[in-house]
Design an enzyme around this catalytic site. Structure first.
Site, mmCIF file in Angstrom:
data_model
loop_
_atom_site.group_PDB
_atom_site.id
_atom_site.type_symbol
_atom_site.label_atom_id
_atom_site.label_comp_id
_atom_site.label_asym_id
_atom_site.label_seq_id
_atom_site.Cartn_x
_atom_site.Cartn_y
_atom_site.Cartn_z
ATOM 1 N N SER A 150 18.905 21.232 57.265
ATOM 2 C CA SER A 150 20.308 21.300 56.878
ATOM 3 C C SER A 150 20.488 22.434 55.884
ATOM 4 O O SER A 150 19.605 22.688 55.049
ATOM 5 C CB SER A 150 20.748 19.986 56.230
ATOM 6 O OG SER A 150 22.033 20.134 55.639
ATOM 7 N N TYR B 70 18.941 13.074 51.099
ATOM 8 C CA TYR B 70 19.003 13.815 52.357
ATOM 9 C C TYR B 70 18.437 15.223 52.187
ATOM 10 O O TYR B 70 17.623 15.684 53.005
ATOM 11 C CB TYR B 70 20.458 13.888 52.823
ATOM 12 C CG TYR B 70 20.647 14.551 54.167
ATOM 13 C CD1 TYR B 70 20.252 13.912 55.334
ATOM 14 C CD2 TYR B 70 21.243 15.804 54.262
ATOM 15 C CE1 TYR B 70 20.444 14.510 56.571
ATOM 16 C CE2 TYR B 70 21.449 16.409 55.489
ATOM 17 C CZ TYR B 70 21.033 15.757 56.644
ATOM 18 O OH TYR B 70 21.222 16.354 57.865
#
Length: 247
Positions: free
Chosen positions: A143, A156
């Site tokens: 990401s 995350y």
């Protein structure tokens, strides 16, 4: 390095029943791949994805497997090999993204994130490294949050930093195998994973951060995966930040 003819190639796409994974499965099928659509629990979505692929003329099956369960993942590769004859490309798009500031994060949630996103990558990549045919490709998903550093994404972001490290090291461990290993790191993308729980105002503001003035679409990411799975053989051991120029 010469990859097999696309019509003979087989891809496993984890998280392939929805979002970026589902769009990627469709894009690879357009290139002639047979596709294994992996899903965690939603059989209805997975079956619908397979039906869409078959209507478009592709060969496809669905397979339920927790990506962090090594026995289930090995069985998925067994099924791919018995059904289609082998595996050439693994796209590991499965992941979870619960949000909370570090100070408030339930450590049980942290454990779940690390199990799915980090152990899951290790388990899937381990089977891929053992089984992919020459000319193959392993494509993980990280990401752009590893660079954005937004508050609330500590668990995350940490898990995706680990995915990038796994990718870069595995590419070098597979020296001599004619298998590439890369990671795609999307920015904000219009999927349920990103949109859930966000106000329209917040989504508009985030979309405006890109010089292109919009969120990414799953198709944008699927095109990058298709390139890495096909002609992009000279890209190896890299993290590709795909965010429309937002960073």
């Amino acid at each position: 390095m010469t990859a097999p003819r696309t019509a003979d190639r087989v891809a496993i796409v984890t998280g392939g029943s929805r979002g970026i994974g589902r769009q990627t499965a469709a894009r690879l099928a357009d290139d002639g791949f047979a596709v294994v659509v992996n899903y965690a629990s939603n059989k209805v979505e997975a079956d619908a994805a397979v039906e869409d692929l078959e209507r478009a003329g592709a060969r496809a099956i669905a397979f339920q497997a927790d990506v962090a369960d090594e026995v289930a993942v090995a069985s998925m590769f067994d099924q791919a090999e018995s059904t289609f004859g082998g595996v050439d490309v693994v796209v590991h798009a499965a992941g979870i993204m619960p949000l909370a500031p570090l100070v408030d994060l339930d450590l049980d949630v942290l454990d779940r994130v690390l199990r799915t996103n980090v152990r899951g990558t290790f388990v899937v990549d381990q089977q891929a490294a053992r089984r992919l045919r020459p000319g193959g490709a392993i494509i993980n998903f990280s990401s752009s949050l590893t660079r954005f550093s937004r508050p609330g994404y500590t668990a995350y972001g940490a898990s995706k930093g680990a995915v990038e490290a796994i990718t870069l090291i595995l590419a070098r461990e597979l020296r001599g195998r004619d298998i590439t290993v890369n990671t795609v790191a999307p920015g904000p993308t219009a999927t349920a994973l990103f949109l859930d729980g966000k106000s329209d105002e917040l989504i508009t503001r985030i979309a405006g951060e890109s010089p292109l003035g919009r969120l990414g679409q799953p198709a944008d990411l699927a095109e990058i995966v298709a390139f890495l799975a096909g002609p992009g053989r000279w890209i190896n051991g890299q993290v590709l930040y795909a965010n429309g120029g937002a960073i």
